[in-house]
Design a protein around this motif. Structure first.
Motif, PDB file in Angstrom:
ATOM      1  N   THR A  18       4.429  -0.323   3.304  1.00 30.86           N
ATOM      2  CA  THR A  18       4.092   1.004   2.814  1.00 30.86           C
ATOM      3  C   THR A  18       5.253   1.963   3.039  1.00 30.86           C
ATOM      4  O   THR A  18       6.110   1.731   3.907  1.00 30.86           O
ATOM      5  CB  THR A  18       2.823   1.539   3.517  1.00 30.86           C
ATOM      6  N   ILE A  65      -0.528   5.695   6.213  1.00 28.92           N
ATOM      7  CA  ILE A  65      -1.067   4.371   5.898  1.00 28.92           C
ATOM      8  C   ILE A  65      -0.660   3.377   6.973  1.00 28.92           C
ATOM      9  O   ILE A  65      -1.475   2.542   7.406  1.00 28.92           O
ATOM     10  CB  ILE A  65      -0.580   3.901   4.511  1.00 28.92           C
ATOM     11  N   ASN A  96      -5.448   4.804  -0.118  1.00 30.22           N
ATOM     12  CA  ASN A  96      -5.369   3.708   0.849  1.00 30.22           C
ATOM     13  C   ASN A  96      -5.892   4.067   2.235  1.00 30.22           C
ATOM     14  O   ASN A  96      -6.129   3.178   3.057  1.00 30.22           O
ATOM     15  CB  ASN A  96      -3.935   3.181   0.938  1.00 30.22           C
ATOM     16  N   ILE A 127      -7.541   0.661   3.480  1.00 33.08           N
ATOM     17  CA  ILE A 127      -6.588  -0.378   3.852  1.00 33.08           C
ATOM     18  C   ILE A 127      -7.151  -1.319   4.909  1.00 33.08           C
ATOM     19  O   ILE A 127      -6.814  -2.511   4.947  1.00 33.08           O
ATOM     20  CB  ILE A 127      -5.252   0.241   4.335  1.00 33.08           C
ATOM     21  N   ALA A 145       0.846  -1.199   0.000  1.00 34.16           N
ATOM     22  CA  ALA A 145       0.000   0.000   0.000  1.00 34.16           C
ATOM     23  C   ALA A 145       0.878   1.244   0.000  1.00 34.16           C
ATOM     24  O   ALA A 145       1.232   1.761   1.062  1.00 34.16           O
ATOM     25  CB  ALA A 145      -0.934  -0.011   1.213  1.00 34.16           C
ATOM     26  N   PRO A 204      -4.899  -4.086  -1.572  1.00 30.73           N
ATOM     27  CA  PRO A 204      -5.836  -3.302  -0.759  1.00 30.73           C
ATOM     28  C   PRO A 204      -6.958  -2.639  -1.543  1.00 30.73           C
ATOM     29  O   PRO A 204      -7.999  -2.302  -0.968  1.00 30.73           O
ATOM     30  CB  PRO A 204      -4.934  -2.251  -0.106  1.00 30.73           C
ATOM     31  N   THR A 205      -6.762  -2.436  -2.854  1.00 36.72           N
ATOM     32  CA  THR A 205      -7.814  -1.805  -3.658  1.00 36.72           C
ATOM     33  C   THR A 205      -8.946  -2.765  -3.996  1.00 36.72           C
ATOM     34  O   THR A 205      -9.965  -2.348  -4.551  1.00 36.72           O
ATOM     35  CB  THR A 205      -7.214  -1.242  -4.958  1.00 36.72           C
TER      36      THR A 205
END
Length: 237
Positions: free
Chosen positions: A54, A59, A24, A34, A13, A111-112
């Motif tokens: 990350t 994040i 995120n 996230i 991320a 994460p998307t």
């Protein structure tokens, strides 16, 4: 537990999204983006560690609040627009093992992708553990669409000749679109070699339209929000 049984979930991320800045940590469904994937990994019950890699402190803080393990920040050279996923996973695995010992299986989650089911993660891991010959087990969406590509002469041709025979969807041979970001279980040795998907695989077949919503821009976010509203009213996830 042997090292071959330990499972590390890795969620890449980065903080420099261009299509949807700050995506995120964008709130969706009452939590940062996230957090959805962190919670899926934890709920699967098969991950010994859930690591978010990350380059962003913001994040990292959101991931830790959701229950993730974030003992380091990723180097900026591995968080650029065109950085492939494979070296990011390799770096995360190696740094995690320096801190926490060896892992035998890596779970990759994007994460998307927030419309996965935790049981998909568990199924991928359990299939990999049950068959030593497998290198990767991943989710793939079924499609009955026809596909075309250009040949060396620049002319359009069907990917498979049998696609020239049209018929009802129910009678057509399906193809499967690789969706490793939804859930994939990978031998750690493959990740160490800089690869993500091996030659010997098993596929968890799904036919799930919502799982195709992959959040990279404002429209994707809008679609995801509307899908969450729909499921909140009608159930189904």
């Amino acid at each position: 537990m042997s090292k071959s049984d330990r499972v590390l979930a890795i969620l890449p991320a980065r903080g420099g999204s261009k299509g949807l800045p700050g995506k995120n940590v964008k709130p969706i469904g009452g939590k940062p983006l996230i957090a959805h994937s962190v919670e899926h990994a934890l709920a699967s019950g098969v991950c010994d560690r859930v690591l978010v890699t990350t380059d962003s402190e913001e994040i990292r803080d959101a991931a830790v609040a959701a229950g993730a393990w974030c003992p380091f920040l990723r180097e900026g050279s591995l968080a650029e627009d065109l950085t492939p996923t494979e070296p990011v996973l390799k770096d995360a695995l190696e740094r995690a093992e320096e801190l926490d010992g060896p892992f035998g299986i890596v779970v990759f989650l994007q994460p998307t992708d927030i419309f996965r089911k935790p049981e998909w993660i568990a199924d991928c891991v359990n299939r990999l553990k049950a068959d030593d010959s497998l290198e990767t087990v991943f989710v793939a969406n079924k499609t009955h669409k026809n596909f075309w590509s250009r040949n060396e002469a620049g002319e359009w041709e069907r990917v498979f000749d049998w696609m020239a025979i049209y018929g009802p969807r129910q009678t057509r041979k399906p193809l499967f679109r690789e969706d490793t970001g939804l859930a994939s279980a990978i031998r750690a040795d493959l990740i160490r070699a800089g690869k993500r998907t091996g030659m010997k695989v098993d596929i968890l077949e799904i036919d799930d339209f919502a799982s195709g919503i992959d959040i990279h821009d404002a429209f994707d976010l809008y679609m995801a929000e509307k899908a969450l509203e729909y499921f909140a009213r009608h159930g189904g996830r």
